[in-house]
Design a protein around this motif. Structure first.
Motif, PDB file in Angstrom:
ATOM      1  N   LEU A 108       0.843  -1.471  -0.106  1.00 21.31           N
ATOM      2  CA  LEU A 108      -0.035   0.043   0.135  1.00 21.31           C
ATOM      3  C   LEU A 108       1.030   1.411  -0.090  1.00 21.31           C
ATOM      4  O   LEU A 108       1.747   1.444   0.843  1.00 21.31           O
ATOM      5  CB  LEU A 108      -0.982  -0.042   1.194  1.00 21.31           C
ATOM      6  N   LEU A 109       0.641   2.020  -0.906  1.00 20.07           N
ATOM      7  CA  LEU A 109       1.405   3.384  -0.938  1.00 20.07           C
ATOM      8  C   LEU A 109       0.731   4.378  -0.106  1.00 20.07           C
ATOM      9  O   LEU A 109      -0.606   4.333   0.207  1.00 20.07           O
ATOM     10  CB  LEU A 109       1.405   4.018  -2.407  1.00 20.07           C
ATOM     11  N   ASP A 110       1.705   5.553   0.332  1.00 24.91           N
ATOM     12  CA  ASP A 110       0.695   6.439   1.118  1.00 24.91           C
ATOM     13  C   ASP A 110       0.083   7.587   0.382  1.00 24.91           C
ATOM     14  O   ASP A 110      -0.526   8.479   0.774  1.00 24.91           O
ATOM     15  CB  ASP A 110       1.985   7.444   1.986  1.00 24.91           C
ATOM     16  N   ASN A 111       0.329   7.745  -1.110  1.00 23.58           N
ATOM     17  CA  ASN A 111      -0.396   8.524  -2.051  1.00 23.58           C
ATOM     18  C   ASN A 111      -1.829   8.438  -1.842  1.00 23.58           C
ATOM     19  O   ASN A 111      -2.487   7.430  -1.670  1.00 23.58           O
ATOM     20  CB  ASN A 111       0.006   8.524  -3.380  1.00 23.58           C
ATOM     21  N   GLU A 112      -2.425   9.370  -1.965  1.00 20.24           N
ATOM     22  CA  GLU A 112      -3.810   9.688  -2.154  1.00 20.24           C
ATOM     23  C   GLU A 112      -4.012  10.431  -3.239  1.00 20.24           C
ATOM     24  O   GLU A 112      -3.610  11.649  -3.496  1.00 20.24           O
ATOM     25  CB  GLU A 112      -4.575  10.345  -0.825  1.00 20.24           C
ATOM     26  N   LEU A 113      -5.118   9.886  -4.055  1.00 28.13           N
ATOM     27  CA  LEU A 113      -5.376  10.598  -5.318  1.00 28.13           C
ATOM     28  C   LEU A 113      -6.957  10.833  -5.327  1.00 28.13           C
ATOM     29  O   LEU A 113      -7.617   9.955  -4.680  1.00 28.13           O
ATOM     30  CB  LEU A 113      -5.058   9.905  -6.730  1.00 28.13           C
ATOM     31  N   THR A 114      -7.809  11.960  -6.077  1.00 25.24           N
ATOM     32  CA  THR A 114      -9.089  11.769  -6.126  1.00 25.24           C
ATOM     33  C   THR A 114      -9.469  12.197  -7.562  1.00 25.24           C
ATOM     34  O   THR A 114      -8.673  12.839  -8.183  1.00 25.24           O
ATOM     35  CB  THR A 114      -9.463  13.010  -5.148  1.00 25.24           C
ATOM     36  N   GLY A 115     -10.491  11.617  -7.925  1.00 25.70           N
ATOM     37  CA  GLY A 115     -10.861  11.583  -9.340  1.00 25.70           C
ATOM     38  C   GLY A 115     -11.951  10.933  -9.697  1.00 25.70           C
ATOM     39  O   GLY A 115     -12.537   9.858  -9.035  1.00 25.70           O
ATOM     40  N   ALA A 116     -12.454  11.051 -10.876  1.00 33.91           N
ATOM     41  CA  ALA A 116     -13.552  10.268 -11.569  1.00 33.91           C
ATOM     42  C   ALA A 116     -12.936   8.989 -12.110  1.00 33.91           C
ATOM     43  O   ALA A 116     -11.811   8.818 -12.357  1.00 33.91           O
ATOM     44  CB  ALA A 116     -14.179  10.818 -12.872  1.00 33.91           C
ATOM     45  N   TRP A 117     -13.790   7.817 -11.873  1.00 36.14           N
ATOM     46  CA  TRP A 117     -13.193   6.360 -12.415  1.00 36.14           C
ATOM     47  C   TRP A 117     -12.991   6.552 -13.873  1.00 36.14           C
ATOM     48  O   TRP A 117     -12.015   5.912 -14.376  1.00 36.14           O
ATOM     49  CB  TRP A 117     -14.145   5.348 -11.824  1.00 36.14           C
ATOM     50  N   GLY A 118     -13.946   7.089 -14.321  1.00 37.54           N
ATOM     51  CA  GLY A 118     -13.888   7.298 -15.930  1.00 37.54           C
ATOM     52  C   GLY A 118     -15.188   7.752 -16.417  1.00 37.54           C
ATOM     53  O   GLY A 118     -15.685   8.552 -15.577  1.00 37.54           O
ATOM     54  N   GLU A 119     -15.406   7.682 -17.621  1.00 38.63           N
ATOM     55  CA  GLU A 119     -16.356   8.174 -18.280  1.00 38.63           C
ATOM     56  C   GLU A 119     -17.765   7.301 -18.126  1.00 38.63           C
ATOM     57  O   GLU A 119     -17.902   6.166 -18.177  1.00 38.63           O
ATOM     58  CB  GLU A 119     -16.294   8.074 -19.733  1.00 38.63           C
ATOM     59  N   TYR A 120     -19.040   7.940 -17.480  1.00 43.73           N
ATOM     60  CA  TYR A 120     -20.085   7.386 -17.184  1.00 43.73           C
ATOM     61  C   TYR A 120     -20.722   6.959 -18.399  1.00 43.73           C
ATOM     62  O   TYR A 120     -20.972   7.563 -19.478  1.00 43.73           O
ATOM     63  CB  TYR A 120     -20.977   8.200 -16.536  1.00 43.73           C
ATOM     64  N   GLY A 121     -20.945   5.572 -18.499  1.00 39.07           N
ATOM     65  CA  GLY A 121     -21.719   5.114 -19.739  1.00 39.07           C
ATOM     66  C   GLY A 121     -20.765   4.336 -20.723  1.00 39.07           C
ATOM     67  O   GLY A 121     -21.103   3.783 -21.820  1.00 39.07           O
ATOM     68  N   GLN A 122     -19.512   4.594 -20.432  1.00 39.48           N
ATOM     69  CA  GLN A 122     -18.262   3.790 -21.229  1.00 39.48           C
ATOM     70  C   GLN A 122     -17.946   2.358 -20.807  1.00 39.48           C
ATOM     71  O   GLN A 122     -17.666   2.295 -19.547  1.00 39.48           O
ATOM     72  CB  GLN A 122     -16.966   4.629 -21.378  1.00 39.48           C
ATOM     73  N   ASP A 123     -18.273   1.425 -21.376  1.00 41.98           N
ATOM     74  CA  ASP A 123     -17.965  -0.044 -21.143  1.00 41.98           C
ATOM     75  C   ASP A 123     -16.418  -0.220 -21.158  1.00 41.98           C
ATOM     76  O   ASP A 123     -15.991  -0.192 -22.207  1.00 41.98           O
ATOM     77  CB  ASP A 123     -18.745  -1.124 -21.737  1.00 41.98           C
ATOM     78  N   VAL A 124     -15.657  -0.439 -20.185  1.00 40.89           N
ATOM     79  CA  VAL A 124     -14.328  -0.731 -20.466  1.00 40.89           C
ATOM     80  C   VAL A 124     -14.070  -2.192 -20.075  1.00 40.89           C
ATOM     81  O   VAL A 124     -13.919  -2.729 -18.947  1.00 40.89           O
ATOM     82  CB  VAL A 124     -13.465   0.038 -19.253  1.00 40.89           C
ATOM     83  N   THR A 125     -14.306  -3.138 -21.166  1.00 43.57           N
ATOM     84  CA  THR A 125     -14.238  -4.268 -21.302  1.00 43.57           C
ATOM     85  C   THR A 125     -12.876  -5.129 -20.240  1.00 43.57           C
ATOM     86  O   THR A 125     -13.098  -6.171 -19.612  1.00 43.57           O
ATOM     87  CB  THR A 125     -14.239  -5.044 -22.567  1.00 43.57           C
ATOM     88  N   GLY A 126     -11.957  -4.381 -20.358  1.00 41.04           N
ATOM     89  CA  GLY A 126     -10.504  -4.921 -19.793  1.00 41.04           C
ATOM     90  C   GLY A 126     -10.393  -4.606 -18.221  1.00 41.04           C
ATOM     91  O   GLY A 126      -9.350  -4.947 -17.711  1.00 41.04           O
ATOM     92  N   ALA A 127     -11.601  -3.952 -17.888  1.00 43.90           N
ATOM     93  CA  ALA A 127     -11.557  -3.715 -16.143  1.00 43.90           C
ATOM     94  C   ALA A 127     -12.679  -4.407 -15.429  1.00 43.90           C
ATOM     95  O   ALA A 127     -13.161  -3.884 -14.508  1.00 43.90           O
ATOM     96  CB  ALA A 127     -11.774  -2.124 -16.176  1.00 43.90           C
ATOM     97  N   LYS A 128     -12.765  -5.559 -15.875  1.00 44.53           N
ATOM     98  CA  LYS A 128     -13.620  -6.641 -15.057  1.00 44.53           C
ATOM     99  C   LYS A 128     -13.158  -7.504 -14.253  1.00 44.53           C
ATOM    100  O   LYS A 128     -14.152  -8.211 -13.715  1.00 44.53           O
ATOM    101  CB  LYS A 128     -14.740  -7.081 -16.086  1.00 44.53           C
ATOM    102  N   SER A 129     -12.022  -7.487 -13.943  1.00 48.78           N
ATOM    103  CA  SER A 129     -11.331  -8.660 -13.027  1.00 48.78           C
ATOM    104  C   SER A 129     -11.581  -8.299 -11.861  1.00 48.78           C
ATOM    105  O   SER A 129     -11.388  -7.072 -11.329  1.00 48.78           O
ATOM    106  CB  SER A 129      -9.916  -8.550 -13.343  1.00 48.78           C
ATOM    107  N   TYR A 130     -12.243  -9.311 -10.850  1.00 49.59           N
ATOM    108  CA  TYR A 130     -12.404  -9.143  -9.509  1.00 49.59           C
ATOM    109  C   TYR A 130     -11.254  -9.292  -8.858  1.00 49.59           C
ATOM    110  O   TYR A 130     -10.907  -9.073  -7.688  1.00 49.59           O
ATOM    111  CB  TYR A 130     -13.341 -10.253  -8.982  1.00 49.59           C
TER     112      TYR A 130
END
Length: 158
Positions: free
Chosen positions: A41-63
């Motif tokens: 675990l890094l100490d960095n904290e970042l804030t932002g949007a995950w991505g674009e609402y409505g965009q299916d990112v097929t490569g980001a479905k791994s649990y």
């Protein structure tokens, strides 16, 4: 992307849980895709949007594979994912977040309890998973909204 010097760790060189490793804090050992790994675990904290609402990112479905999810997010245009990759790190997957929560409950690490944290696992084209580290709640939230991220590294154990 900034290259981090340490790409793996020898089993004999692993510190106790909660001790420094690879620019962060060693959380635990775990198995990913048939390989034993060290979660950091890094100490960095970042804030932002995950991505674009409505965009299916097929490569980001791994649990389980947060690194693969984060690369897919960045390729799909996520500024947050790109910033995390610049740290030679990734956004925790659903599994990696559960391991973080377990380590927090064991007193090994500290995580903010006042904010929800993005996970790299996509729920749908509109939502991605997020976690509340106060009680370990997992939910899904609109991808265009801002959440906190605590980046992690996953090093192969030799």
């Amino acid at each position: 992307m900034t290259q981090h010097a340490q790409q793996s760790v020898a089993a004999a060189d692993l510190p106790e849980r909660g001790q420094p490793l690879a620019g962060g804090t060693f959380v635990t050992r775990y198995w990913l895709n048939g390989e034993e790994r060290a979660l950091v675990l890094l100490d960095n904290e970042l804030t932002g949007a995950w991505g674009e609402y409505g965009q299916d990112v097929t490569g980001a479905k791994s649990y389980s594979d947060g690194a693969a999810n984060t690369r897919a997010m960045a390729e799909a245009g996520s500024d947050l994912a790109a910033k995390v990759l610049e740290l030679d790190a990734h956004i925790p997957s659903h599994l990696e977040a559960a391991l973080l929560m377990s380590a927090k409950a064991d007193g090994v690490i500290t995580l903010r309890e006042d904010r929800w944290h993005w996970l790299s696992t996509q729920y749908s084209a509109y939502y991605a998973f997020d976690m509340d580290f106060e009680g370990g709640w997992v939910d899904c939230y609109g991808k265009g909204n801002e959440r906190l991220v605590r980046p992690v590294r996953s090093l192969p154990i030799q």
